[in-house]
Structure formats: structure tokens, C-alpha cells
Design a protein around this motif. Structure first.
Motif, PDB file in Angstrom:
ATOM      1  N   UNK A 174      44.442  45.941  33.041  1.00 14.03           N
ATOM      2  CA  UNK A 174      43.019  46.169  33.316  1.00 14.03           C
ATOM      3  C   UNK A 174      42.244  44.852  33.227  1.00 14.03           C
ATOM      4  N   UNK A 175      42.604  44.027  32.282  1.00 21.53           N
ATOM      5  CA  UNK A 175      41.964  42.705  32.181  1.00 21.53           C
ATOM      6  C   UNK A 175      42.334  41.835  33.368  1.00 21.53           C
ATOM      7  N   UNK A 176      43.564  41.976  33.826  1.00 22.52           N
ATOM      8  CA  UNK A 176      44.026  41.167  34.959  1.00 22.52           C
ATOM      9  C   UNK A 176      43.236  41.487  36.221  1.00 22.52           C
ATOM     10  N   UNK A 177      42.890  42.761  36.418  1.00 22.09           N
ATOM     11  CA  UNK A 177      42.166  43.193  37.618  1.00 22.09           C
ATOM     12  C   UNK A 177      40.679  43.418  37.362  1.00 22.09           C
ATOM     13  N   UNK A 178      40.178  42.937  36.226  1.00 17.78           N
ATOM     14  CA  UNK A 178      38.789  43.234  35.833  1.00 17.78           C
ATOM     15  C   UNK A 178      37.784  42.726  36.857  1.00 17.78           C
ATOM     16  N   UNK A 179      37.871  41.473  37.227  1.00 14.82           N
ATOM     17  CA  UNK A 179      36.874  40.896  38.130  1.00 14.82           C
ATOM     18  C   UNK A 179      36.928  41.533  39.506  1.00 14.82           C
ATOM     19  N   UNK A 180      38.139  41.777  40.014  1.00 15.56           N
ATOM     20  CA  UNK A 180      38.274  42.395  41.330  1.00 15.56           C
ATOM     21  C   UNK A 180      37.700  43.811  41.324  1.00 15.56           C
ATOM     22  N   UNK A 181      37.937  44.545  40.224  1.00 11.56           N
ATOM     23  CA  UNK A 181      37.395  45.898  40.125  1.00 11.56           C
ATOM     24  C   UNK A 181      35.870  45.882  40.052  1.00 11.56           C
ATOM     25  N   UNK A 182      35.314  44.944  39.287  1.00  7.44           N
ATOM     26  CA  UNK A 182      33.862  44.834  39.185  1.00  7.44           C
ATOM     27  C   UNK A 182      33.238  44.460  40.522  1.00  7.44           C
ATOM     28  N   UNK A 209      34.427  45.182  43.451  1.00  3.68           N
ATOM     29  CA  UNK A 209      34.512  46.368  44.303  1.00  3.68           C
ATOM     30  C   UNK A 209      33.415  47.373  43.945  1.00  3.68           C
ATOM     31  N   UNK A 210      33.175  47.568  42.642  1.00  2.00           N
ATOM     32  CA  UNK A 210      32.125  48.499  42.214  1.00  2.00           C
ATOM     33  C   UNK A 210      30.747  48.014  42.669  1.00  2.00           C
ATOM     34  N   UNK A 211      30.490  46.720  42.568  1.00  2.00           N
ATOM     35  CA  UNK A 211      29.210  46.175  43.010  1.00  2.00           C
ATOM     36  C   UNK A 211      29.035  46.327  44.517  1.00  2.00           C
ATOM     37  N   UNK A 243      30.472  48.673  46.443  1.00  2.00           N
ATOM     38  CA  UNK A 243      30.230  50.089  46.732  1.00  2.00           C
ATOM     39  C   UNK A 243      28.792  50.481  46.371  1.00  2.00           C
ATOM     40  N   UNK A 244      28.292  49.971  45.268  1.00  2.00           N
ATOM     41  CA  UNK A 244      26.916  50.263  44.856  1.00  2.00           C
ATOM     42  C   UNK A 244      25.920  49.709  45.870  1.00  2.00           C
ATOM     43  N   UNK A 245      26.201  48.503  46.366  1.00  2.92           N
ATOM     44  CA  UNK A 245      25.330  47.889  47.356  1.00  2.92           C
ATOM     45  C   UNK A 245      25.361  48.659  48.666  1.00  2.92           C
ATOM     46  N   UNK A 246      26.564  49.088  49.087  1.00  2.39           N
ATOM     47  CA  UNK A 246      26.685  49.850  50.324  1.00  2.39           C
ATOM     48  C   UNK A 246      25.983  51.203  50.205  1.00  2.39           C
ATOM     49  N   UNK A 247      26.105  51.851  49.041  1.00  3.01           N
ATOM     50  CA  UNK A 247      25.439  53.143  48.827  1.00  3.01           C
ATOM     51  C   UNK A 247      23.923  52.978  48.871  1.00  3.01           C
ATOM     52  N   UNK A 248      23.433  51.904  48.267  1.00  4.90           N
ATOM     53  CA  UNK A 248      21.995  51.648  48.273  1.00  4.90           C
ATOM     54  C   UNK A 248      21.500  51.371  49.694  1.00  4.90           C
TER      55      UNK A 248
END
Length: 245
Positions: A171-179, A181-183, A185-190
């Protein structure tokens, strides 16, 4: 005249100091001996006896830090200098099947990787124990191929390496990539919500315009009908006046 005992004591003391000095010299390497001779020369024969010459010191660790490469090239191996020979001897002692990771700055996306040492191979670190430098988990391990992007000697490089981690450390290894992606998706939803509200606002405006248009059209038709009825009444009155003068 000096007594025999005092003369003997002086000779003994001089020989003892000489032996101590020789033992000290023999315990130094060539570079340290050279530096000591220079300092002694300046101390005893220099103009200012309190002044010490400070020479730049380059240790083996400095040489390794300067010349080490994560993956050596053929050009590095062809360099005949003693520095590169020292670095190559150290590089050849490393085990390059699995990596050890430093995840202390994983939230900023900075993860350091290095090869394992012999001591770590014997203990199972990085293969049977989590490859995170600060984790000793032995259960739930999995092997991952990591595309390692790094900067070395002023160049940006990439290497595909193997890393064994536990479930928590992956989870730490993929932390930045996951964050990221979440940002995204949030931007696209907005953005989607904003466009939908704009489309809804445009539809409401169109409906109001059509309704207003229909009302204006109905009003014009009503006025036209009233005027037409008035003209019919006037024509009928004229017709009656013509029939009955």
C-alpha cells in the motif's frame, strides 16, 4: 658532569619515545603517514608552529558514494582507475535478485531501492522477510516487478527490479499513484457535475424562451382576431347602409 644514572635515564627515555613513534607510524596507511610527516614538518620547521595544514581527505566510503552505480554499464567496467576497481569489487559482492526498499518518504512518492548484501541474503531479508527496510513481516508476502525510475550522475534512468513486500507495505509502494488516481476521479466528477448543471441551466433557459415565444404568438393571434372582427362589423354596417338608404 652528569651522573651515569641520569645519562642512562635520558637514553632510555629517548629510545622509548623513538619506539613509540615508530609503532605509531607503522599503524598508519600510506596516506595518513604522508599527512603526519607534513604536519610534523610544519610544526617543527614552519614559520608559525601553531599552524596546521589541513589536507582534503577522501575515504573509501567517499569513493564508493561517488562512483557507485545501481546498474553498471560496460563503460564503467572498462575504466582502469583504482576508484572504479574499488567500486566494482563492492558491486560484485552485492546480490542483485531482489531489492531492499526505503519507504520512509512514501507519501511524497520518494522510495529508495538498493541491492541486498550477503548478510541480508543469509537472514532472508528481502525474500522471506518483507523487503521494506523498516519492516520485518514474514506473512502475506508477494513479489512485485517495480519499474524503478531514478536519477544518477545527472542522468534519469529506469530499471525493472524485483521487490518482495507484505500487504501493508505494498500500500505504501502504490500510495502516490493511488492518491493521484483518486484526485483525478474527484476532478472528473466535479467537472461532470459542473457541465450537467450548465446543461440543465441552458435547457431551462430554452424552455422559458419557447414559452415566452408561444405567449407572444398567442397574443398576436388574439389581437389579429379582434381587429378582424372589428373590420367585419364595419363592413356589415356599410352593407346594411347600402341596402337601406
Amino acid at each position: 658532569m652528569a651522573s651515569f644514572s641520569s645519562l642512562k635515564s635520558a637514553i632510555f627515555e629517548r629510545e622509548e619515545k623513538k619506539q613509540q613513534y615508530q609503532a605509531q607510524i607503522r599503524g598508519l596507511n600510506a596516506y595518513d603517514r604522508h599527512k603526519k610527516f607534513l604536519n610534523d614538518y610544519v610544526t617543527f620547521y614552519g614559520k608559525e608552529k601553531s599552524q596546521h595544514v589541513k589536507l582534503p581527505v577522501k575515504t573509501d566510503q567517499d569513493t564508493l558514494r561517488e562512483g557507485y552505480r545501481f546498474i553498471r554499464s560496460e563503460e564503467d567496467d572498462q575504466n582502469p582507475s583504482w576508484e572504479q576497481r574499488l567500486v566494482k569489487r563492492y558491486y560484485d559482492k552485492l546480490f542483485k535478485e531482489y531489492c531492499i526498499a526505503d519507504m520512509s518518504q512514501y507519501k511524497s512518492g520518494k522510495i529508495g531501492l538498493r541491492w541486498r548484501t550477503e548478510k541480508e541474503v543469509i537472514s532472508g531479508k528481502g525474500q522471506f522477510i518483507c523487503g521494506n527496510k523498516h519492516c520485518n513481516e514474514k506473512d502475506g508476502l508477494a513479489s512485485y516487478e517495480v519499474n524503478f525510475s531514478y536519477s544518477e550522475a545527472g542522468e534519469n534512468k529506469q530499471a525493472l527490479v524485483k521487490l518482495v513486500t507484505c500487504e501493508r507495505c505494498v500500500e505504501k509502494l502504490n500510495y502516490k499513484k493511488r492518491k493521484e488516481k483518486e484526485l483525478l476521479e474527484k476532478k472528473q466528477k466535479k467537472e461532470y457535475k459542473r457541465k450537467r448543471e450548465e446543461a440543465k441551466s441552458n435547457n431551462d433557459t430554452d424552455e422559458e424562451y419557447e414559452g415566452s415565444k408561444e405567449r407572444r404568438k398567442g397574443k398576436r393571434a388574439s389581437v389579429s382576431r379582434v381587429n378582424h372582427e372589428r373590420e367585419d362589423d364595419e363592413n356589415f354596417d356599410e352593407f346594411l347602409e347600402g341596402m337601406f338608404p
